[in-house]
Design a protein around this motif. Structure first.
Motif, PDB file in Angstrom:
ATOM      1  N   ALA A   1       0.840  -1.201   0.000  1.00 56.06           N
ATOM      2  CA  ALA A   1       0.000   0.000   0.000  1.00 56.06           C
ATOM      3  C   ALA A   1       0.876   1.252   0.000  1.00 56.06           C
ATOM      4  O   ALA A   1       2.017   1.242   0.471  1.00 56.06           O
ATOM      5  CB  ALA A   1      -0.915   0.000   1.223  1.00 56.06           C
ATOM      6  N   ASP A   2       0.333   2.344  -0.515  1.00 55.55           N
ATOM      7  CA  ASP A   2       1.018   3.637  -0.438  1.00 55.55           C
ATOM      8  C   ASP A   2       1.210   4.024   1.025  1.00 55.55           C
ATOM      9  O   ASP A   2       0.430   3.633   1.901  1.00 55.55           O
ATOM     10  CB  ASP A   2       0.193   4.720  -1.130  1.00 55.55           C
ATOM     11  N   PHE A   3       2.238   4.806   1.273  1.00 52.12           N
ATOM     12  CA  PHE A   3       2.450   5.349   2.615  1.00 52.12           C
ATOM     13  C   PHE A   3       1.273   6.252   3.002  1.00 52.12           C
ATOM     14  O   PHE A   3       0.805   7.062   2.203  1.00 52.12           O
ATOM     15  CB  PHE A   3       3.730   6.192   2.643  1.00 52.12           C
ATOM     16  N   HIS A   4       0.811   6.126   4.238  1.00 52.88           N
ATOM     17  CA  HIS A   4      -0.153   7.094   4.761  1.00 52.88           C
ATOM     18  C   HIS A   4       0.600   8.138   5.592  1.00 52.88           C
ATOM     19  O   HIS A   4       1.836   8.109   5.693  1.00 52.88           O
ATOM     20  CB  HIS A   4      -1.258   6.419   5.562  1.00 52.88           C
ATOM     21  N   GLU A   5      -0.121   9.075   6.180  1.00 51.90           N
ATOM     22  CA  GLU A   5       0.511  10.223   6.836  1.00 51.90           C
ATOM     23  C   GLU A   5       1.496   9.809   7.920  1.00 51.90           C
ATOM     24  O   GLU A   5       2.596  10.375   8.019  1.00 51.90           O
ATOM     25  CB  GLU A   5      -0.562  11.141   7.427  1.00 51.90           C
ATOM     26  N   GLU A   6       1.115   8.835   8.756  1.00 55.10           N
ATOM     27  CA  GLU A   6       1.998   8.430   9.861  1.00 55.10           C
ATOM     28  C   GLU A   6       3.280   7.803   9.333  1.00 55.10           C
ATOM     29  O   GLU A   6       4.367   8.038   9.875  1.00 55.10           O
ATOM     30  CB  GLU A   6       1.271   7.441  10.791  1.00 55.10           C
ATOM     31  N   GLN A   7       3.176   7.007   8.262  1.00 54.86           N
ATOM     32  CA  GLN A   7       4.373   6.386   7.683  1.00 54.86           C
ATOM     33  C   GLN A   7       5.283   7.445   7.059  1.00 54.86           C
ATOM     34  O   GLN A   7       6.513   7.354   7.187  1.00 54.86           O
ATOM     35  CB  GLN A   7       3.964   5.355   6.629  1.00 54.86           C
ATOM     36  N   ILE A   8       4.694   8.416   6.374  1.00 50.30           N
ATOM     37  CA  ILE A   8       5.495   9.496   5.780  1.00 50.30           C
ATOM     38  C   ILE A   8       6.264  10.224   6.877  1.00 50.30           C
ATOM     39  O   ILE A   8       7.474  10.474   6.754  1.00 50.30           O
ATOM     40  CB  ILE A   8       4.586  10.469   5.007  1.00 50.30           C
ATOM     41  N   ALA A   9       5.568  10.579   7.963  1.00 48.26           N
ATOM     42  CA  ALA A   9       6.207  11.318   9.058  1.00 48.26           C
ATOM     43  C   ALA A   9       7.330  10.495   9.682  1.00 48.26           C
ATOM     44  O   ALA A   9       8.419  11.015   9.972  1.00 48.26           O
ATOM     45  CB  ALA A   9       5.170  11.703  10.103  1.00 48.26           C
ATOM     46  N   ALA A  10       7.092   9.192   9.885  1.00 51.74           N
ATOM     47  CA  ALA A  10       8.109   8.324  10.498  1.00 51.74           C
ATOM     48  C   ALA A  10       9.337   8.216   9.597  1.00 51.74           C
ATOM     49  O   ALA A  10      10.483   8.302  10.063  1.00 51.74           O
ATOM     50  CB  ALA A  10       7.517   6.943  10.775  1.00 51.74           C
ATOM     51  N   PHE A  11       9.119   8.023   8.294  1.00 46.96           N
ATOM     52  CA  PHE A  11      10.232   7.905   7.354  1.00 46.96           C
ATOM     53  C   PHE A  11      11.056   9.189   7.328  1.00 46.96           C
ATOM     54  O   PHE A  11      12.299   9.148   7.348  1.00 46.96           O
ATOM     55  CB  PHE A  11       9.689   7.594   5.951  1.00 46.96           C
ATOM     56  N   VAL A  12      10.380  10.332   7.272  1.00 44.73           N
ATOM     57  CA  VAL A  12      11.074  11.620   7.184  1.00 44.73           C
ATOM     58  C   VAL A  12      11.929  11.865   8.418  1.00 44.73           C
ATOM     59  O   VAL A  12      13.083  12.319   8.317  1.00 44.73           O
ATOM     60  CB  VAL A  12      10.052  12.765   6.985  1.00 44.73           C
ATOM     61  N   GLN A  13      11.402  11.581   9.595  1.00 49.14           N
ATOM     62  CA  GLN A  13      12.175  11.773  10.828  1.00 49.14           C
ATOM     63  C   GLN A  13      13.428  10.907  10.811  1.00 49.14           C
ATOM     64  O   GLN A  13      14.528  11.367  11.169  1.00 49.14           O
ATOM     65  CB  GLN A  13      11.310  11.438  12.050  1.00 49.14           C
ATOM     66  N   LYS A  14      13.290   9.651  10.389  1.00 49.16           N
ATOM     67  CA  LYS A  14      14.460   8.758  10.319  1.00 49.16           C
ATOM     68  C   LYS A  14      15.445   9.246   9.257  1.00 49.16           C
ATOM     69  O   LYS A  14      16.664   9.163   9.450  1.00 49.16           O
ATOM     70  CB  LYS A  14      14.008   7.334  10.006  1.00 49.16           C
ATOM     71  N   TRP A  15      14.913   9.739   8.144  1.00 48.06           N
ATOM     72  CA  TRP A  15      15.779  10.157   7.045  1.00 48.06           C
ATOM     73  C   TRP A  15      16.717  11.276   7.479  1.00 48.06           C
ATOM     74  O   TRP A  15      17.925  11.235   7.186  1.00 48.06           O
ATOM     75  CB  TRP A  15      14.914  10.623   5.865  1.00 48.06           C
ATOM     76  N   PHE A  16      16.189  12.289   8.159  1.00 48.32           N
ATOM     77  CA  PHE A  16      17.041  13.414   8.544  1.00 48.32           C
ATOM     78  C   PHE A  16      18.032  13.036   9.650  1.00 48.32           C
ATOM     79  O   PHE A  16      19.082  13.670   9.769  1.00 48.32           O
ATOM     80  CB  PHE A  16      16.183  14.612   8.960  1.00 48.32           C
ATOM     81  N   LEU A  17      17.715  12.018  10.401  1.00 51.50           N
ATOM     82  CA  LEU A  17      18.667  11.547  11.413  1.00 51.50           C
ATOM     83  C   LEU A  17      19.749  10.672  10.792  1.00 51.50           C
ATOM     84  O   LEU A  17      20.937  10.860  11.043  1.00 51.50           O
ATOM     85  CB  LEU A  17      17.924  10.748  12.493  1.00 51.50           C
ATOM     86  N   VAL A  18      19.330   9.727   9.954  1.00 54.68           N
ATOM     87  CA  VAL A  18      20.243   8.691   9.460  1.00 54.68           C
ATOM     88  C   VAL A  18      20.937   9.107   8.168  1.00 54.68           C
ATOM     89  O   VAL A  18      22.161   9.019   8.048  1.00 54.68           O
ATOM     90  CB  VAL A  18      19.476   7.367   9.250  1.00 54.68           C
ATOM     91  N   VAL A  19      20.166   9.571   7.180  1.00 57.25           N
ATOM     92  CA  VAL A  19      20.729   9.887   5.866  1.00 57.25           C
ATOM     93  C   VAL A  19      21.388  11.263   5.867  1.00 57.25           C
ATOM     94  O   VAL A  19      22.506  11.434   5.384  1.00 57.25           O
ATOM     95  CB  VAL A  19      19.643   9.807   4.776  1.00 57.25           C
ATOM     96  N   ALA A  20      20.678  12.257   6.416  1.00 62.93           N
ATOM     97  CA  ALA A  20      21.227  13.615   6.436  1.00 62.93           C
ATOM     98  C   ALA A  20      22.265  13.793   7.534  1.00 62.93           C
ATOM     99  O   ALA A  20      22.971  14.807   7.559  1.00 62.93           O
ATOM    100  CB  ALA A  20      20.099  14.635   6.608  1.00 62.93           C
ATOM    101  N   GLY A  21      22.349  12.835   8.453  1.00 61.37           N
ATOM    102  CA  GLY A  21      23.369  12.884   9.489  1.00 61.37           C
ATOM    103  C   GLY A  21      23.173  13.964  10.525  1.00 61.37           C
ATOM    104  O   GLY A  21      24.137  14.471  11.109  1.00 61.37           O
ATOM    105  N   LYS A  22      21.924  14.352  10.781  1.00 62.89           N
ATOM    106  CA  LYS A  22      21.647  15.374  11.785  1.00 62.89           C
ATOM    107  C   LYS A  22      21.616  14.746  13.176  1.00 62.89           C
ATOM    108  O   LYS A  22      21.346  13.562  13.335  1.00 62.89           O
ATOM    109  CB  LYS A  22      20.307  16.061  11.493  1.00 62.89           C
ATOM    110  N   ASN A  23      21.900  15.586  14.184  1.00 62.62           N
ATOM    111  CA  ASN A  23      21.740  15.082  15.544  1.00 62.62           C
ATOM    112  C   ASN A  23      20.254  15.005  15.869  1.00 62.62           C
ATOM    113  O   ASN A  23      19.404  15.434  15.094  1.00 62.62           O
ATOM    114  CB  ASN A  23      22.482  15.970  16.550  1.00 62.62           C
ATOM    115  N   ASN A  24      19.947  14.468  17.036  1.00 60.84           N
ATOM    116  CA  ASN A  24      18.543  14.226  17.378  1.00 60.84           C
ATOM    117  C   ASN A  24      17.709  15.498  17.333  1.00 60.84           C
ATOM    118  O   ASN A  24      16.594  15.508  16.804  1.00 60.84           O
ATOM    119  CB  ASN A  24      18.438  13.583  18.762  1.00 60.84           C
ATOM    120  N   THR A  25      18.260  16.578  17.871  1.00 61.65           N
ATOM    121  CA  THR A  25      17.502  17.830  17.925  1.00 61.65           C
ATOM    122  C   THR A  25      17.276  18.399  16.531  1.00 61.65           C
ATOM    123  O   THR A  25      16.143  18.732  16.153  1.00 61.65           O
ATOM    124  CB  THR A  25      18.243  18.869  18.785  1.00 61.65           C
ATOM    125  N   ASP A  26      18.371  18.507  15.752  1.00 68.58           N
ATOM    126  CA  ASP A  26      18.241  19.062  14.399  1.00 68.58           C
ATOM    127  C   ASP A  26      17.417  18.154  13.497  1.00 68.58           C
ATOM    128  O   ASP A  26      16.607  18.618  12.695  1.00 68.58           O
ATOM    129  CB  ASP A  26      19.623  19.282  13.780  1.00 68.58           C
TER     130      ASP A  26
END
Length: 778
Positions: A322-347
């Protein structure tokens, strides 16, 4: 043996019968094809001796090795397949331990598009859900699909809008021992299979003594593309042999893996059936089917693109990612900026929240539609990371997505698809899709029957290539050019749509730009009053090398919208007189837009999103500020009256009386005309206190409200010449709304105007009556 002939083994007969079925042959047809009598064919399938020449001919026609049909070398014997007195749980543990490093090497990281470093899978993985009903298998009509579809929302989360049942993918795996997992390109099929392999392979939980997932299964992860390639190089397509060889590399004996398979203790994860080269697909399919039938006790999961799903495995339950719904989009984005973009938890949290906040803005609806697919959501994150905002102009974004879905996504994974579209270049594919897009969009065909697409493909090929109809199979082009790339999606049986409405709009604009001529300009200009064409107009202007001529034509068409309505022309003349004496030409146009927005005589529903700087700085003008407060005061009074007439709840009425008091006080403070100030103060004293109870407020309104409202409006008209009851009918109100939105598109498009003089002229003549527009000077 030569004198007695050759005879097929029991396993060989089974393989021959399977091949006979796959090739849709009968024994009689096989004999006729070979030019022999039925007798030797009957003997062959009965396991009786047949002359060597006939035996070899029969095997070759069936695509089998005659040596294997005689003895089926490398296949396990009946004795090998018999269960032995072994501790299967101990064998599962052995295979888990010995295969653990291999599973980790295959599955613990993901390579994300345009990211140099591999990303730990568990740190980026977002749980996926599946649809229990395959969308392309629904028996629906176009009218059925249109019932639950809204143009402004596009195709985002279309499956959810259709109220299809979904469940977590892990739950589907637990429920079904044989699962076919289908999905669009970039929907997360492979990532889920890797996650599943890791979960099943992991050691004990940190707390307790139960494994994370399927504790009594030994996971084996196979990429079917690699199996087909390795078999091709070794000139032998044998899945069991391939699997045994894979396990031998980990130090697992053949006997151990056979015991695991015969005992039904394996979790066989087969990724990418659609990635198998066309030349080997039938053989690979038969080999897998034979393996599944032999070792039926095990768990199997096979992934494939939905559009490439041609063959079905007996006993397999089919589900679709199934396509991502709102909660999945939000969860993926939060992980992406932490893991892929290499930001610290706050940023990372801050950037993720900003991404979601902007994604949910009304003007980013088309971007939000793209975000439902993990691959495209990843690319949106990449784009957003650079400037911490989404681009205002989407043409480059759509072009990049097209390149990825049509070519790049396969190229980076080393997939070469052998299909009937191989003669199409990337440019040709885009042109074909653009031709389909404009011919369907013009007719409001958002859901398109397959025969209509086939007709459009034939028309395009007839016009733009030198091919004849026989050289292309239009149905195959739909399957292979479009759907394998995920740009056309089968929403029901033989009914398609573009994967995203924004892509259909972009491809429509691209066709107009690529074939830019008088009729293309006229097509846009004639539809300027239709809101559904506004995004296409803006995309077209942004892609043209010089859009000045189109902008000028558009300005004429916008002015013509209201030219024949004398009542509206009188209103525009009032706007002109109200603003022209106070402001210069450029500022006056901004103020006219402001008054149209504020005027309560015009139903602004939905509210216009003015994401342009055209109105900058005018709010600081005291005259404008006063009129804005008076317009707001009138609106509050009208809403209060409506609250009482419609018996809306107490809170609603108190909110309006409170807002009415605040705006009234602020307006009185800045009024310069002493007579006007006195009249406003008299009206202010008549208003009940916000501390009054609801019944007292209701009684006051019943006795005095309507008269108070009339006095307020009369005073505002007398002193400020605003707040007139224009008494526009519904058609006139709709015309003015179309006119305003078309002007908004014009304002946002003027940044692409190359002629500065023309730009200033258009800006100065916005929202003017036709009597004040000097068309001759253009």
């Amino acid at each position: 043996m030569t004198s007695q002939g050759l005879k097929a083994s029991p396993e060989g007969i089974r393989a021959a019968k399977t091949a006979l079925t796959d090739k849709t042959l009968t024994q009689q047809k096989l004999a006729t094809t070979l030019g022999i009598t039925r007798q030797p064919v009957s003997k062959f399938f009965a396991g009786e001796p047949v002359s060597r020449s006939c035996f070899v001919q029969i095997c070759q026609q069936l695509g089998l090795s005659w040596q294997k049909v005689v003895g089926l070398a490398e296949q396990p014997s009946e004795t090998e397949l018999q269960p032995k007195e072994v501790d299967t749980n101990a064998l599962v543990e052995e295979v888990r331990q010995k295969r653990h490093d291999k599973i980790l090497d295959q599955c613990r990281t993901v390579q994300m598009l345009d990211i140099a470093q591999v990303v730990p899978l568990k740190e980026i993985y977002t749980p996926v859900h599946v649809l229990e009903e395959i969308t392309s298998q629904q028996w629906l009509e176009i009218s059925d699909l249109m019932k639950d579809w809204r143009f402004e929302l596009g195709f985002g989360s279309f499956g959810y809008n259709q109220h299809q049942r979904t469940l977590p993918a892990l739950e589907a795996v637990s429920r079904h021992s044989k699962l076919m997992l289908l999905g669009k390109p970039g929907s997360g099929k492979t990532t889920f299979l890797q996650y599943l392999a890791i979960e099943c392979s992991d050691d004990l939980r940190s707390v307790g003594d139960h494994r994370k997932f399927l504790p009594n299964q030994a996971p084996i992860f196979i990429r079917l593309k690699e199996f087909a390639e390795d078999a091709q190089s070794e000139n032998e397509l044998n899945f069991l042999k391939y699997l045994i060889q894979e396990c031998r590399y980990a130090g697992i004996a053949k006997e151990s893996i056979l015991a695991i398979l015969t005992g039904g203790k394996a979790l066989i994860l087969l990724d990418g059936l659609d990635e198998v080269p066309t030349a080997f697909f039938d053989k690979v399919f038969r080999e897998i089917r034979k393996f599944v039938q032999t070792f039926y006790k095990n768990r199997f999961i096979i992934t494939s693109r939905t559009s490439a799903h041609k063959c079905r495995f007996a006993g397999f339950t089919e589900v679709e990612v199934a396509d991502f719904h709102e909660e999945q989009i939000a969860a993926f984005v939060q992980k992406w900026f932490l893991v892929v973009a290499g930001k610290n938890n706050t940023d990372g949290t801050s950037f993720g929240n900003l991404f979601i906040q902007q994604l949910n803005l009304p003007e980013n609806q088309r971007i939000r539609e793209l975000a439902t697919t993990p691959l495209l959501l990843h690319l949106l994150c990449l784009v957003f990371r650079n400037k911490m905002q989404f681009p205002c102009s989407l043409e480059k974004l759509y072009e990049q997505f097209l390149d990825i879905l049509l070519a790049k996504w396969d190229e980076i994974r080393g997939i070469k698809r052998d299909d009937s579209s191989s003669n199409f270049t990337l440019v040709a594919k885009k042109k074909l899709l653009s031709y389909i897009a404009i011919n369907t969009f013009v007719k409001r065909d958002y859901f398109i029957a397959q025969d209509k697409i086939q007709k459009l493909i034939f028309q395009y090929l007839s016009i733009h290539t030198k091919t004849t109809q026989s050289q292309y199979d239009e149905a195959a082009v739909i399957q292979e050019v479009a759907t394998q790339d995920g740009l056309l999606v089968e929403r029901a049986r033989n009914i398609y749509s573009f994967s995203h409405l924004g892509l259909q709009e972009y491809l429509t604009a691209k066709y107009i730009v690529d074939s830019y001529e008088d009729n293309a300009r006229q097509l846009l200009a004639e539809n300027i009053s239709e809101e559904r064409w506004h995004k296409i107009f803006f995309l077209t202007v942004s892609m043209l090398k010089n859009s000045d001529e189109l902008l000028l034509l558009m300005k004429h068409k916008i002015d013509e919208l209201l030219a024949k309505d004398q009542k509206i022309q009188t209103y525009l003349m009032w706007l002109y007189q109200k603003t022209n004496e106070v402001f210069d030409a450029q500022q006056a146009a901004k103020v006219r837009a402001f008054y149209i927005l504020c005027d309560d005589a015009i139903d602004h529903s939905p509210n216009y999103a003015l994401d342009w700087d055209f109105l900058a700085n005018i709010a600081s003008n005291q005259e404008i500020l006063l009129d804005q407060l008076l317009f707001t005061t009138l609106t509050c009074a009208i809403e209060l009256e409506r609250s009482f007439e419609q018996n809306i709840n107490n809170t609603h009425a108190f909110n309006h009386i409170h807002a009415l008091n605040i705006n009234f006080d602020e307006a009185i403070d800045i009024v310069k005309d002493s007579e006007f100030k006195k009249d406003l103060q008299k009206l202010r004293k008549k208003l009940p206190s916000t501390e009054s109870n609801f019944e007292k407020l209701r009684c006051w309104w019943q006795d005095n409200g309507r008269n108070w409202n009339t006095q307020l409006r009369n005073n505002i008209i007398k002193y400020r010449d605003i707040g007139h009851d224009r008494q526009f009918d519904k058609q006139q109100v709709e015309l003015i709304k179309q006119y305003f939105m078309a002007n908004e598109v014009m304002i946002n498009s003027l940044k692409y105007c190359l002629d500065c003089k023309l730009k200033r002229k258009i800006e100065s003549e916005l929202f003017l009556p036709v009597s004040q527009i000097n068309w001759e000077a253009e």
